[in-house]
Design a protein around this motif. Structure first.
Motif, short mmCIF file in Angstrom:
data_model
loop_
_atom_site.label_atom_id
_atom_site.label_comp_id
_atom_site.label_asym_id
_atom_site.label_seq_id
_atom_site.Cartn_x
_atom_site.Cartn_y
_atom_site.Cartn_z
N PRO A 101 -6.90 -40.71 -31.17
CA PRO A 101 -6.84 -42.17 -31.20
C PRO A 101 -5.58 -42.60 -31.95
O PRO A 101 -5.15 -41.92 -32.89
CB PRO A 101 -8.09 -42.59 -31.98
N GLY A 102 -4.98 -43.72 -31.54
CA GLY A 102 -3.72 -44.15 -32.15
C GLY A 102 -3.81 -45.55 -32.73
O GLY A 102 -4.44 -46.44 -32.17
N LEU A 103 -3.16 -45.71 -33.88
CA LEU A 103 -3.13 -47.01 -34.54
C LEU A 103 -1.68 -47.38 -34.86
O LEU A 103 -0.92 -46.54 -35.35
CB LEU A 103 -3.93 -46.96 -35.85
N ALA A 104 -1.31 -48.62 -34.59
CA ALA A 104 0.03 -49.10 -34.96
C ALA A 104 -0.10 -50.23 -35.97
O ALA A 104 -0.92 -51.14 -35.79
CB ALA A 104 0.77 -49.59 -33.73
N VAL A 105 0.65 -50.13 -37.05
CA VAL A 105 0.64 -51.16 -38.09
C VAL A 105 2.00 -51.86 -38.06
O VAL A 105 3.02 -51.25 -38.38
CB VAL A 105 0.39 -50.53 -39.48
N VAL A 106 1.99 -53.12 -37.64
CA VAL A 106 3.24 -53.86 -37.53
C VAL A 106 3.59 -54.45 -38.90
O VAL A 106 2.76 -55.13 -39.52
CB VAL A 106 3.12 -55.00 -36.49
N ILE A 107 4.79 -54.14 -39.35
CA ILE A 107 5.19 -54.56 -40.69
C ILE A 107 6.54 -55.27 -40.59
O ILE A 107 7.43 -54.81 -39.89
CB ILE A 107 5.19 -53.35 -41.64
N VAL A 108 6.61 -56.42 -41.24
CA VAL A 108 7.84 -57.22 -41.17
C VAL A 108 8.48 -57.19 -42.56
O VAL A 108 8.14 -57.97 -43.42
CB VAL A 108 7.54 -58.66 -40.72
N ALA A 165 10.31 -61.94 -31.81
CA ALA A 165 10.46 -60.48 -31.91
C ALA A 165 9.13 -59.84 -32.30
O ALA A 165 8.76 -58.78 -31.78
CB ALA A 165 11.54 -60.15 -32.94
N VAL A 166 8.39 -60.48 -33.21
CA VAL A 166 7.10 -59.93 -33.63
C VAL A 166 6.12 -59.95 -32.45
O VAL A 166 5.44 -58.95 -32.15
CB VAL A 166 6.52 -60.72 -34.84
N VAL A 167 6.11 -61.08 -31.73
CA VAL A 167 5.20 -61.20 -30.58
C VAL A 167 5.57 -60.17 -29.50
O VAL A 167 4.69 -59.51 -28.93
CB VAL A 167 5.24 -62.65 -30.02
N ALA A 168 6.88 -59.98 -29.26
CA ALA A 168 7.32 -59.01 -28.25
C ALA A 168 6.89 -57.60 -28.65
O ALA A 168 6.44 -56.80 -27.81
CB ALA A 168 8.83 -59.08 -28.07
N THR A 169 6.97 -57.28 -29.94
CA THR A 169 6.56 -55.95 -30.42
C THR A 169 5.07 -55.75 -30.19
O THR A 169 4.62 -54.69 -29.73
CB THR A 169 6.89 -55.82 -31.93
N ILE A 170 4.29 -56.78 -30.50
CA ILE A 170 2.83 -56.67 -30.30
C ILE A 170 2.52 -56.46 -28.83
O ILE A 170 1.68 -55.63 -28.47
CB ILE A 170 2.11 -57.92 -30.86
N ARG A 171 3.24 -57.18 -27.95
CA ARG A 171 2.98 -57.04 -26.50
C ARG A 171 3.30 -55.62 -26.03
O ARG A 171 2.58 -55.06 -25.20
CB ARG A 171 3.81 -58.07 -25.72
N GLU A 172 4.37 -55.03 -26.58
CA GLU A 172 4.71 -53.64 -26.23
C GLU A 172 3.58 -52.71 -26.64
O GLU A 172 3.20 -51.79 -25.91
CB GLU A 172 5.99 -53.20 -26.95
#
Ligand code: NAP
Length: 295
Positions: A38-45, A82-89
């Motif tokens: 299972p994979g988890l991504a943590v988006v950090i700005v 850019a944050v929204v585009a990253t989440i969509r990816e």
């Protein structure tokens, strides 16, 4: 109130360890069946965000149970687009089952735009309006980790919830309100308190179960509790302490020393709800992986 504490300490760590052991087994089965963990991504700005330490703990917690977790890092000046585009990816990436976004975000980025962008099926912290709505309606969905942890610690400690009067102090979208809805789901009768509540002490004193998520150190004192009440202290506050190694120590929203002499059971800070919170995220990531991997 001069006697020593009488309340049972509701420790989160042993329960968290038990749940994590089960999660690790589930990860092995998933990985064997699907050929990937299972994979988890943590988006950090920006790396200097106040929540970075918490997010690093999530990554470490994942590694220990075999979940493939990673930071997806944007520069501190990143735009909302850019944050929204990253989440969509990440939504479209089949190796990513869960997505968490650092909170709070820089003030230039609208929270609502970011939350709406997360695929509800990958929203393992239950912040998307769909998951919030499912909880409100009493249906299954992803639950916000801290609220889930605060109720799960009661359930797993064998505390009776059904039919009891509960007070939740705090009405935030991420902790107070979801905790209240979960307690209602468990058949408690729930009162939600906030800054405009008149006579908070009268409300808490009438409660069998008191969940405090206010972000205000020592807000709930011993005399605000009914003898025998069960107390869940969600608060994590840094208070200055020159004798401590880092110059501060962590305290909850409840005056533990006083409350422990009145309550029948109480979660300590640290060591109560905290260790359970990340555990709930691990559970949700595996759940999301199974959902995503459905034929
Ligand atoms: P928040 O968004 O600031 O919400 C705090 C809530 O408490 C608000 O609803 C506020 O009322 C209410 N409140 C504040 N002071 C009060 C007072 N004197 N009397 C009555 N109500 C009061 O905070 P949060 O994100 O929900 O977090 C709450 C606490 O939980 C914090 O200490 C945070 O660090 C901790 N936390 C712990 C974990 C964990 O893993 N254990 C995870 C997340 C958060 P209004 O709505 O009227 O302003």
């Amino acid at each position: 109130m001069t006697d020593g504490p009488t309340a049972r300490r509701l420790e989160g760590k042993p329960i968290a360890d038990e749940i994590r052991a089960a999660v690790a087994e589930d990860v092995v089965s998933f990985t064997t069946a699907r050929g990937r963990p299972p994979g988890l991504a943590v988006v950090i700005v920006g790396r200097d965000a106040p929540s970075t330490v918490y997010l690093e703990q999530i990554i470490r917690g994942c590694a220990k149970v075999g979940i493939d977790a990673r930071f997806v890092e944007l520069e501190g000046e990143a735009t909302e687009a850019a944050v929204v585009a990253t989440i969509r990816e990440l939504n479209a990436d089949p190796r990513v089952d869960g997505v968490i976004v650092q909170m709070p975000l820089p003030p230039t980025i609208r929270l609502r735009a970011v939350i709406d962008a997360i695929d509800p099926d990958k929203d393992i912290d239950g912040i998307h309006p769909l998951n919030a709505g499912l909880l409100r309606l009493g249906y299954d969905g992803f639950l916000p980790a801290t609220a889930h942890a605060s109720v799960e610690i009661l359930r797993r400690s064998g505390i009776e919830i059904a039919g009891r009067d509960a007070v939740v102090v705090g009405r935030s979208a991420v902790v107070g309100m979801p905790a209240a809805f979960l307690l209602v789901k468990e058949d408690a009768t729930v009162t939600v308190c906030h800054r405009r509540t008149r006579d908070l002490a009268a409300k808490t004193r009438a409660a069998d179960i008191v969940v405090v998520a206010a972000g205000h150190p020592g807000l709930v004192t011993g005399e605000m509790l009914k003898p025998g009440a069960v107390v869940v202290d969600v608060g994590i506050n840094r208070v200055s302490d020159p004798s401590a190694k880092q110059g501060y120590r962590l305290v909850g929203d409840v005056n533990f020393t006083e409350a422990a002499q009145v309550a029948s059971a109480i979660t300590p800070v640290p060591g109560g709800v905290g260790p359970m919170t990340i555990t709930m995220l691990l559970v949700n990531t595996v759940q999301a992986a199974r959902l995503w991997a459905r034929p």
